[in-house]
Write a protein that holds these residues in place. Structure first.
Motif, PDB file in Angstrom:
ATOM      1  N   HIS A   1      42.177  31.859  41.561  1.00 16.94           N
ATOM      2  CA  HIS A   1      42.397  31.795  43.003  1.00 16.94           C
ATOM      3  C   HIS A   1      42.402  33.171  43.663  1.00 16.94           C
TER       4      HIS A   1
ATOM      5  N   PRO B   1      40.530  36.356  45.631  1.00 16.40           N
ATOM      6  CA  PRO B   1      39.439  36.444  46.617  1.00 16.40           C
ATOM      7  C   PRO B   1      38.100  36.695  45.928  1.00 16.40           C
ATOM      8  N   ASN B   2      37.026  36.299  46.557  1.00 17.03           N
ATOM      9  CA  ASN B   2      35.691  36.455  45.958  1.00 17.03           C
ATOM     10  C   ASN B   2      35.358  37.904  45.632  1.00 17.03           C
ATOM     11  N   SER B   3      35.768  38.820  46.487  1.00 20.39           N
ATOM     12  CA  SER B   3      35.475  40.229  46.240  1.00 20.39           C
ATOM     13  C   SER B   3      36.151  40.728  44.961  1.00 20.39           C
TER      14      SER B   3
ATOM     15  N   HIS C   1      36.937  38.720  42.423  1.00 17.87           N
ATOM     16  CA  HIS C   1      36.214  38.036  41.343  1.00 17.87           C
ATOM     17  C   HIS C   1      34.983  38.837  40.925  1.00 17.87           C
ATOM     18  N   GLU C   2      34.278  39.378  41.889  1.00 21.18           N
ATOM     19  CA  GLU C   2      33.080  40.152  41.572  1.00 21.18           C
ATOM     20  C   GLU C   2      33.433  41.376  40.729  1.00 21.18           C
TER      21      GLU C   2
END
Length: 337
Positions: free
Chosen positions: A180, A182-184, A186-187
């Motif tokens: 859960h 943030p996408n940034s 995760h990258e």
């Protein structure tokens, strides 16, 4: 009242507007909505040299073992310490998390070579920081402590049922926290894992496979137990509640009923977590006799409070447990022999 999502299990929880934190009614995680300054002094980050010095002092003065235990527990149990431990001195980037993983592996090896209380202190600290990191995990710099925890070799040990359950419980919290982000972030996480090389990535894949296999087996046991309940003519709700309460240790039955009443009064759980129907039986009853277990393993109850009641390991005897499995329980062991 406002509604927020738990950063660990993503369940929706209602809580009063303006509060600094809220407790998830599904997984018991405390979600801090803002960073609170700690009044007490924060210990310095853990380094390999500091850990070795603490171990040497303990061996010279074994009677002062409490100092080393406290250092290990505080270092692994506080985000402010663990997140900055074993730092490489480099700035955190998309390619480098700024963690000296060689020092992390060496530190785990040192702790695992110590007596049981020190291993237990480490694992109880890890569980504590996962339950409440003390801040929203919004930046890539905030999750270095999760990378350190993932390197713990104890998490892959599943030599007996209670150990497998406890380590699965910790991995589930790590996986939920990572899922859960943030996408940034995760990258950045994907790039960091790619930099660990083939052996490091292989260990992570094995850990994930082990995690999934445990959950699949748990589902099959639950399905089998439910079918057995139906074949005996028991209503599903009655069977689920009775089997859960029967197999939980006495202290957890009390906690389960108390938490259920308190949770229903304070919060509204808007979405049920499908993972939460868990109850694990203790190996012995309060009278010292081994509990009779139904074929098919543990029972799975329908009450969320039963899932939060923790692991059924209160009656596990330390005297019967190898030292390398001392992580199990983290303070929930029964010391009676």
């Amino acid at each position: 009242m406002v509604t927020g999502e738990c950063f660990c299990c993503n369940s929706k929880v209602s809580y009063p507007e303006g509060v600094a934190c809220f407790k998830c009614t599904v997984c018991d995680t405390i979600n801090d909505l803002r960073v609170e300054e700690r009044g007490s002094r924060v210990p310095p980050p853990l380094t390999l040299a500091r850990l070795r010095a603490g171990v040497q002092a303990y061996r010279r003065h074994p009677e002062k073992h409490g100092l080393l235990e406290a250092m290990i527990r505080e270092s692994f149990g506080q985000w402010e310490v663990l997140n900055f431990s074993f730092a490489s001195g480099e700035e955190v980037t998309d390619e480098d998390p700024g963690v000296q993983f060689a020092d992390v592996h060496a530190a785990y090896k040192i702790v695992m070579g110590l007596p049981t209380p020190f291993i237990r202190a480490m694992m109880s600290g890890i569980e504590q920081v996962l339950r409440r990191p003390g801040r929203p995990l919004a930046r890539r710099e905030d999750i270095r402590y999760l990378l350190i925890i993932l390197e713990n070799p104890l998490l892959q040990q599943q030599s007996f049922r209670q150990e497998a359950s406890y380590h699965h419980h910790i991995v589930k919290r790590v996986a939920g926290s990572l899922a859960h982000l943030p996408n940034s972030v995760h990258e950045s996480l994907v790039r960091w894992l790619a930099q660990q090389g083939r052996s490091g990535l292989k260990r992570k894949v094995q850990l994930v496979h082990q995690f999934i296999a445990y959950r699949v087996q748990k589902y099959e046991r639950a399905k089998r137990r439910r079918n057995e309940g139906v074949s005996r003519g028991l209503p599903m709700t009655t069977y689920s509640a009775q089997s859960t309460q029967r197999e939980l240790p006495a202290f957890q039955r009390t906690r389960s009923s108390t938490n259920a009443a308190a949770g229903r009064g304070r919060h509204t759980r808007m979405r049920s977590n499908t993972d939460s129907r868990i109850s694990l039986s203790g190996p012995e009853s309060s009278g010292g006799q081994r509990r009779r277990q139904e074929p098919g393993g543990s029972a799975f109850g329908g009450d969320v409070a039963d899932a939060r009641a923790g692991l059924g390991i209160a009656n596990l005897r330390i005297g019967d447990t190898p030292a390398r499995f001392a992580s199990l329980g983290a303070g929930q062991f029964s010391e009676a022999v």
